[in-house]
Write a protein that holds these residues in place. Sequence first.
Motif, PDB file in Angstrom:
ATOM      1  N   GLU A   1      64.207  39.164  58.338  1.00 13.36           N
ATOM      2  CA  GLU A   1      64.370  39.181  56.957  1.00 13.36           C
ATOM      3  C   GLU A   1      63.234  40.229  56.337  1.00 13.36           C
ATOM      4  OE1 GLU A   1      64.784  35.823  54.568  1.00 13.36           O
ATOM      5  OE2 GLU A   1      66.022  36.881  53.129  1.00 13.36           O
TER       6      GLU A   1
ATOM      7  N   ASP B   1      68.431  40.676  51.882  1.00 19.01           N
ATOM      8  CA  ASP B   1      68.156  40.136  50.756  1.00 19.01           C
ATOM      9  C   ASP B   1      68.007  40.700  49.517  1.00 19.01           C
ATOM     10  OD1 ASP B   1      67.366  38.242  48.657  1.00 19.01           O
ATOM     11  OD2 ASP B   1      66.868  36.551  50.121  1.00 19.01           O
TER      12      ASP B   1
ATOM     13  N   HIS C   1      71.930  38.040  51.411  1.00 19.13           N
ATOM     14  CA  HIS C   1      71.465  37.097  50.503  1.00 19.13           C
ATOM     15  C   HIS C   1      71.573  37.516  49.005  1.00 19.13           C
ATOM     16  CE1 HIS C   1      68.885  35.129  53.952  1.00 19.13           C
ATOM     17  NE2 HIS C   1      70.201  35.143  54.084  1.00 19.13           N
TER      18      HIS C   1
ATOM     19  N   ARG D   1      63.344  33.111  40.909  1.00 19.09           N
ATOM     20  CA  ARG D   1      64.659  34.054  41.290  1.00 19.09           C
ATOM     21  C   ARG D   1      65.777  33.626  40.055  1.00 19.09           C
ATOM     22  NH1 ARG D   1      65.775  34.816  47.683  1.00 19.09           N
ATOM     23  NH2 ARG D   1      63.375  34.787  48.149  1.00 19.09           N
TER      24      ARG D   1
ATOM     25  N   GLU E   1      71.046  32.457  47.475  1.00 19.70           N
ATOM     26  CA  GLU E   1      69.681  31.871  47.662  1.00 19.70           C
ATOM     27  C   GLU E   1      68.645  32.123  46.514  1.00 19.70           C
ATOM     28  OE1 GLU E   1      66.447  32.219  51.444  1.00 19.70           O
ATOM     29  OE2 GLU E   1      67.072  33.896  50.653  1.00 19.70           O
TER      30      GLU E   1
HETATM   31 ZN    ZN Z   1      66.774  35.374  52.085  1.00 17.74          ZN
END
Ligand code: ZN
Length: 283
Positions: A146, A185, A212, A227, A256
């Motif tokens: 990631e 992500d 994500h 976030r 997420e």
């Molecule tokens: Zn993530």
Amino acid sequence: MRSLANRLDLCSINTATLGHREPLHQVIDRVARAGFGGIAPWRHEMEHADKRAIARQLRALDLKVTGYCRSTYIPAADTKAFLSGIGSNRAAIHDAAELQAECFMLVVGGLPDGSTNLHGARRQVAEGIAMLLETAAECHVKLAIEPLHPMYAADRSVVNTLAQALALCDELDPDRRGHLGVAFDIFHCWWDPLVEATLVSPQASGRIVAFHVSDWLRNTRDMLLDRGMMGDGVVQLRRLRELVERTGFEGLVEVEIFSRDDWWQRPADDVLSTCAERLQAHC
Ligand code: ZN
């Protein structure tokens, strides 16, 4: 591109989105009851749970495990610490297999304490992933590198762009044996001027193993724990999902959201119903 309308079975909840406020078996029940098709648990939740019972519960509820979070950081100050991290990750890969997780998330780690050797840390990451690939193949688990936003390069991940993660995949798995890919992500990758060109390149084809979503708030107050909910920020979520699916990604869309002062303060069922609504409206 798939439609998510009335398709919560194509959507998954990373348990961090609910703030880790309940034992894992309760979170699993809650996510299944809300109609989602998948879940992504964390290792620290599993440490307090009966692993076999959790695996049985997931299968009984027909929940896919879209990812198992996450690796012990790889770069280390000395060989002993490096090998200890590898050992810890190997054990976690076995747990990911027991959960039948689609992938084990590699958040690879930043610079070792006291180090300024960024290049060296990146070489340690390559060496470490090469070692973990053997275990992944034995366990039939995919490793998902990631890339994290560059603001985390010092302390969480020295892999910071999609192109860098894909280059690592090419270096370590040139024959594409099926156990190494990338987690995309949007929170980490949305800003990257090369992201669209990279996603449509042959290099990305077949390599995205997790997707994500959250959102980047224009006025982000905390670099880790603020976030946004999908639709509250500035990211073109549907455009990115379209490009990710063009690479051949057929997995679930995983929410997420780390949000200490906002979403983690709200009732869990309200968070899940908002996720369901926003996934269909904005992703
Ligand atoms: Zn993530």
